[in-house]
Design a protein around this motif. Sequence first.
Motif, PDB file in Angstrom:
ATOM      1  N   SER A   1      -9.397  16.271  22.526  1.00  0.00           N
ATOM      2  CA  SER A   1      -9.468  16.278  23.991  1.00  0.00           C
ATOM      3  C   SER A   1      -8.446  15.317  24.608  1.00  0.00           C
ATOM      4  CB  SER A   1     -10.880  15.929  24.451  1.00  0.00           C
ATOM      5  OG  SER A   1     -11.264  14.702  23.858  1.00  0.00           O
ATOM      6  N   LYS A   2      -8.107  14.258  23.870  1.00  0.00           N
ATOM      7  CA  LYS A   2      -7.135  13.305  24.436  1.00  0.00           C
ATOM      8  C   LYS A   2      -6.100  12.920  23.380  1.00  0.00           C
ATOM      9  CE  LYS A   2      -8.634  10.726  28.436  1.00  0.00           C
ATOM     10  NZ  LYS A   2      -9.004   9.418  28.951  1.00  0.00           N
ATOM     11  N   LEU A   3      -4.840  13.080  23.719  1.00  0.00           N
ATOM     12  CA  LEU A   3      -3.745  12.614  22.852  1.00  0.00           C
ATOM     13  C   LEU A   3      -2.684  11.982  23.739  1.00  0.00           C
ATOM     14  CD1 LEU A   3      -2.939  15.406  20.214  1.00  0.00           C
ATOM     15  CD2 LEU A   3      -3.800  13.125  19.741  1.00  0.00           C
ATOM     16  N   LYS A   4      -2.076  10.926  23.248  1.00  0.00           N
ATOM     17  CA  LYS A   4      -1.016  10.270  24.029  1.00  0.00           C
ATOM     18  C   LYS A   4       0.203  11.189  24.117  1.00  0.00           C
ATOM     19  CE  LYS A   4      -1.994   5.418  23.061  1.00  0.00           C
ATOM     20  NZ  LYS A   4      -1.603   4.279  22.245  1.00  0.00           N
ATOM     21  N   PRO A   5       1.009  11.085  25.183  1.00  0.00           N
ATOM     22  CA  PRO A   5       2.240  11.893  25.252  1.00  0.00           C
ATOM     23  C   PRO A   5       3.160  11.591  24.062  1.00  0.00           C
ATOM     24  CG  PRO A   5       1.784  10.855  27.357  1.00  0.00           C
ATOM     25  CD  PRO A   5       0.825  10.268  26.388  1.00  0.00           C
ATOM     26  N   GLY A   6       3.883  12.607  23.643  1.00  0.00           N
ATOM     27  CA  GLY A   6       4.809  12.439  22.514  1.00  0.00           C
ATOM     28  C   GLY A   6       4.425  13.354  21.363  1.00  0.00           C
ATOM     29  N   ARG A   7       5.016  13.075  20.216  1.00  0.00           N
ATOM     30  CA  ARG A   7       4.794  13.943  19.045  1.00  0.00           C
ATOM     31  C   ARG A   7       3.695  13.384  18.145  1.00  0.00           C
ATOM     32  NH1 ARG A   7       9.097  17.478  15.816  1.00  0.00           N
ATOM     33  NH2 ARG A   7       8.604  18.737  17.626  1.00  0.00           N
ATOM     34  N   HIS A   8       2.824  14.277  17.686  1.00  0.00           N
ATOM     35  CA  HIS A   8       1.749  13.926  16.749  1.00  0.00           C
ATOM     36  C   HIS A   8       1.813  14.903  15.582  1.00  0.00           C
ATOM     37  CE1 HIS A   8      -0.119  11.306  19.802  1.00  0.00           C
ATOM     38  NE2 HIS A   8       0.437  12.185  20.635  1.00  0.00           N
ATOM     39  N   PHE A   9       1.265  14.521  14.457  1.00  0.00           N
ATOM     40  CA  PHE A   9       1.425  15.396  13.287  1.00  0.00           C
ATOM     41  C   PHE A   9       0.253  15.315  12.305  1.00  0.00           C
ATOM     42  CE2 PHE A   9       2.142  12.502   9.748  1.00  0.00           C
ATOM     43  CZ  PHE A   9       2.372  11.309  10.404  1.00  0.00           C
ATOM     44  N   ALA A  10       0.202  16.353  11.474  1.00  0.00           N
ATOM     45  CA  ALA A  10      -0.652  16.339  10.281  1.00  0.00           C
ATOM     46  C   ALA A  10       0.221  16.825   9.133  1.00  0.00           C
ATOM     47  CB  ALA A  10      -1.841  17.267  10.457  1.00  0.00           C
ATOM     48  N   ASP A  11      -0.008  16.305   7.945  1.00  0.00           N
ATOM     49  CA  ASP A  11       0.729  16.775   6.766  1.00  0.00           C
ATOM     50  C   ASP A  11      -0.165  17.691   5.944  1.00  0.00           C
ATOM     51  OD1 ASP A  11       3.149  15.589   7.197  1.00  0.00           O
ATOM     52  OD2 ASP A  11       2.646  13.741   6.139  1.00  0.00           O
ATOM     53  N   ILE A  12       0.297  18.904   5.684  1.00  0.00           N
ATOM     54  CA  ILE A  12      -0.443  19.841   4.839  1.00  0.00           C
ATOM     55  C   ILE A  12       0.175  19.718   3.444  1.00  0.00           C
ATOM     56  CG2 ILE A  12      -1.302  22.212   4.644  1.00  0.00           C
ATOM     57  CD1 ILE A  12      -1.655  20.979   7.485  1.00  0.00           C
ATOM     58  N   ASN A  13      -0.503  19.041   2.551  1.00  0.00           N
ATOM     59  CA  ASN A  13       0.039  18.802   1.206  1.00  0.00           C
ATOM     60  C   ASN A  13      -0.489  19.866   0.247  1.00  0.00           C
ATOM     61  OD1 ASN A  13       1.211  16.028   1.805  1.00  0.00           O
ATOM     62  ND2 ASN A  13      -0.934  15.756   2.375  1.00  0.00           N
ATOM     63  N   VAL A  14       0.417  20.549  -0.405  1.00  0.00           N
ATOM     64  CA  VAL A  14       0.036  21.565  -1.391  1.00  0.00           C
ATOM     65  C   VAL A  14       0.478  21.074  -2.763  1.00  0.00           C
ATOM     66  CG1 VAL A  14       0.234  23.998  -2.048  1.00  0.00           C
ATOM     67  CG2 VAL A  14       0.389  23.343   0.351  1.00  0.00           C
ATOM     68  N   LEU A  15      -0.485  20.945  -3.679  1.00  0.00           N
ATOM     69  CA  LEU A  15      -0.170  20.452  -5.024  1.00  0.00           C
ATOM     70  C   LEU A  15      -0.303  21.579  -6.027  1.00  0.00           C
ATOM     71  CD1 LEU A  15      -2.227  17.119  -5.039  1.00  0.00           C
ATOM     72  CD2 LEU A  15       0.101  17.503  -4.270  1.00  0.00           C
ATOM     73  N   GLN A  16       0.658  21.673  -6.917  1.00  0.00           N
ATOM     74  CA  GLN A  16       0.593  22.664  -7.995  1.00  0.00           C
ATOM     75  C   GLN A  16      -0.025  21.975  -9.213  1.00  0.00           C
ATOM     76  OE1 GLN A  16       4.269  24.057  -9.885  1.00  0.00           O
ATOM     77  NE2 GLN A  16       3.662  26.138  -9.372  1.00  0.00           N
ATOM     78  N   ILE A  17      -1.120  22.538  -9.729  1.00  0.00           N
ATOM     79  CA  ILE A  17      -1.818  21.913 -10.865  1.00  0.00           C
ATOM     80  C   ILE A  17      -1.164  22.374 -12.167  1.00  0.00           C
ATOM     81  CG2 ILE A  17      -4.070  21.622 -11.989  1.00  0.00           C
ATOM     82  CD1 ILE A  17      -3.949  20.505  -9.139  1.00  0.00           C
TER      83      ILE A  17
END
Lengths: 167, 402
Positions: free
Chosen positions: B94-110
């Motif tokens: 609902s609330k985020l500061k102005p600018g860029r925000h991110f999440a990292d989707i990490n995919v690991l090969q077993i």
Amino acid sequence: MVHHKHILLIDSILIVGTLLLIAGAVGYARPLVIAPLEDYVTSENSVLFVFDKADVILIDDNLAFSSPQEVYVQNEIVLTLQPGVYYWKVVGALESDVRQLTIESSIDLKIRESQDGTVSVVNSGSVPLEVSVYNQGVLSDRIVVDTDSEGTTVKGEKYFGRENENP
Amino acid sequence: MKILNLLFAFLTFVFSISFAFAFGITPAEIIGKYSPGESNDYSFEVVNSENIDSDYVILVTGELNESVSSDSVSFSMLQGEPSKKINLKFKSPSKLKPGRHFADINVLQIPSKLSSNSGTVVNSLIGLTLRFNVDVAYPGKYAEGTLNVADNAGIFNFIIPVSSKGDLNIGRAKALIDIYTPLNEKVISLSTNELSIISGSVAELTTSWDTKDAVPGRYRAVAAVLYDEETFTVEKEFSVGNTILGLKHVEVNDFSLGGIAKFEFLVESTWSEQIPGAYIQMQVFNDAGETMADFNADTYDVASFENKHLVSFCDTEVVKPGTYDATAFVRFGQQSLQHDFKLEVSDNDITVVGIGYVIKERSGKSGTTSSLTIVLITAVGILVLLNLVWFLLLRKKLKTKN
């Protein structure tokens, strides 16, 4: 004896005929764009452009074509493009419609280990790859592997790649 | 013999690789839409680029890790399965500061499957990270941009893609670009077009500079981008003039076949600064196109706009009289300029014939297009004429007769 009716008939034939011929001529001269299709999306950097009755491809990243790349070519060509959204059209006697093309970025990490234990990291994707190398759970090296690189020799147990955001 | 050597090298290469494994992700980055409280769906593909059986695990990290979720946390891909689509859901906080925000989707090969398939013990583990970015608009009007400079046959195009990152539209944006020499002297001021930019979109400000009268060298462009009552500055260095060290002349004096030939290369600098560490590499080829000689001149520093002799020596013990193809590379910094010519070698003389360049001309309009244009213009011309004759002459005449 030519009646008023006949004159009107000739008027109509001339006007309709003129309009039809102009429409036909414009249709004939308009470039025929075959490939890539409208809204084409690919993760391959090389794209085949096929068209007829034109000799210039204009490619830009905005619809206004404010700074287009001009490619002088006839009929077909394979162009290598960086990931992004592009707008393109061909120009001959007339211009074609504008089509959109999207080159999706891809990251692809390949690890090769030879029998002598040498490990090399290869970037098979379309963008530069930043690879973090870990040994015994500790970050030991961070390298950037370009797309045209033949491979970088490293020594590690775990390799994590991501798009290099600081070219 | 050559083929056997190549085959041996190829087999050595193949057998030296005990294993190779890999995978890919496309796209490398996703830009998510920020709409507070709402959820949006996205997807990416994991590519089985090595075409092997393998297991994968997905782990989301980063500041938005609680807002981004994938439809599976682990999955397998079999040999012959080219790719797998993974769906993502982003629930905007609902609330985020102005600018860029991110999440990292990490995919690991077993690697366990890899080990059992290949029969080798694999201690390595690989992973790839897909960056999920979210841009939150700044309050009011806010713009960012970069300055790109492109050389089009001496006409330099200055392009500033301006990104409107505020929540209000920008009414008027334009840029004033000043060009400076390395000594900070202003050469010219340029003005771009003026545009309005909708919030969240990008528009390009452009202008160009014809450098035909400019001194070759390095320049600095400083662009002040003015948008409504705000401003920001971007700058970029660029070079005018491509061939900054040309090869004007090559000669060989006091030559005697079988001895050491002294090659003197006259190079001309058309650059406004000193060029350090310039040298010449020369190659001479026999009739079969094989390299007979490959030698370098010493390195020299060439002052701005200077003509300088670079000297190089070549042993001619195995050279016979005749005409040979030769190539001289003028190398400096990261640049290399190629010059092809012929050497006419006699017992007491080497004559250098033809220092030329291949210049690829940009093609003009093709025959097809020109003929199409002619057909179109002719057809329209005839039709216009026909209409004029009928409506202005024949029609009137016929009406008068009646």
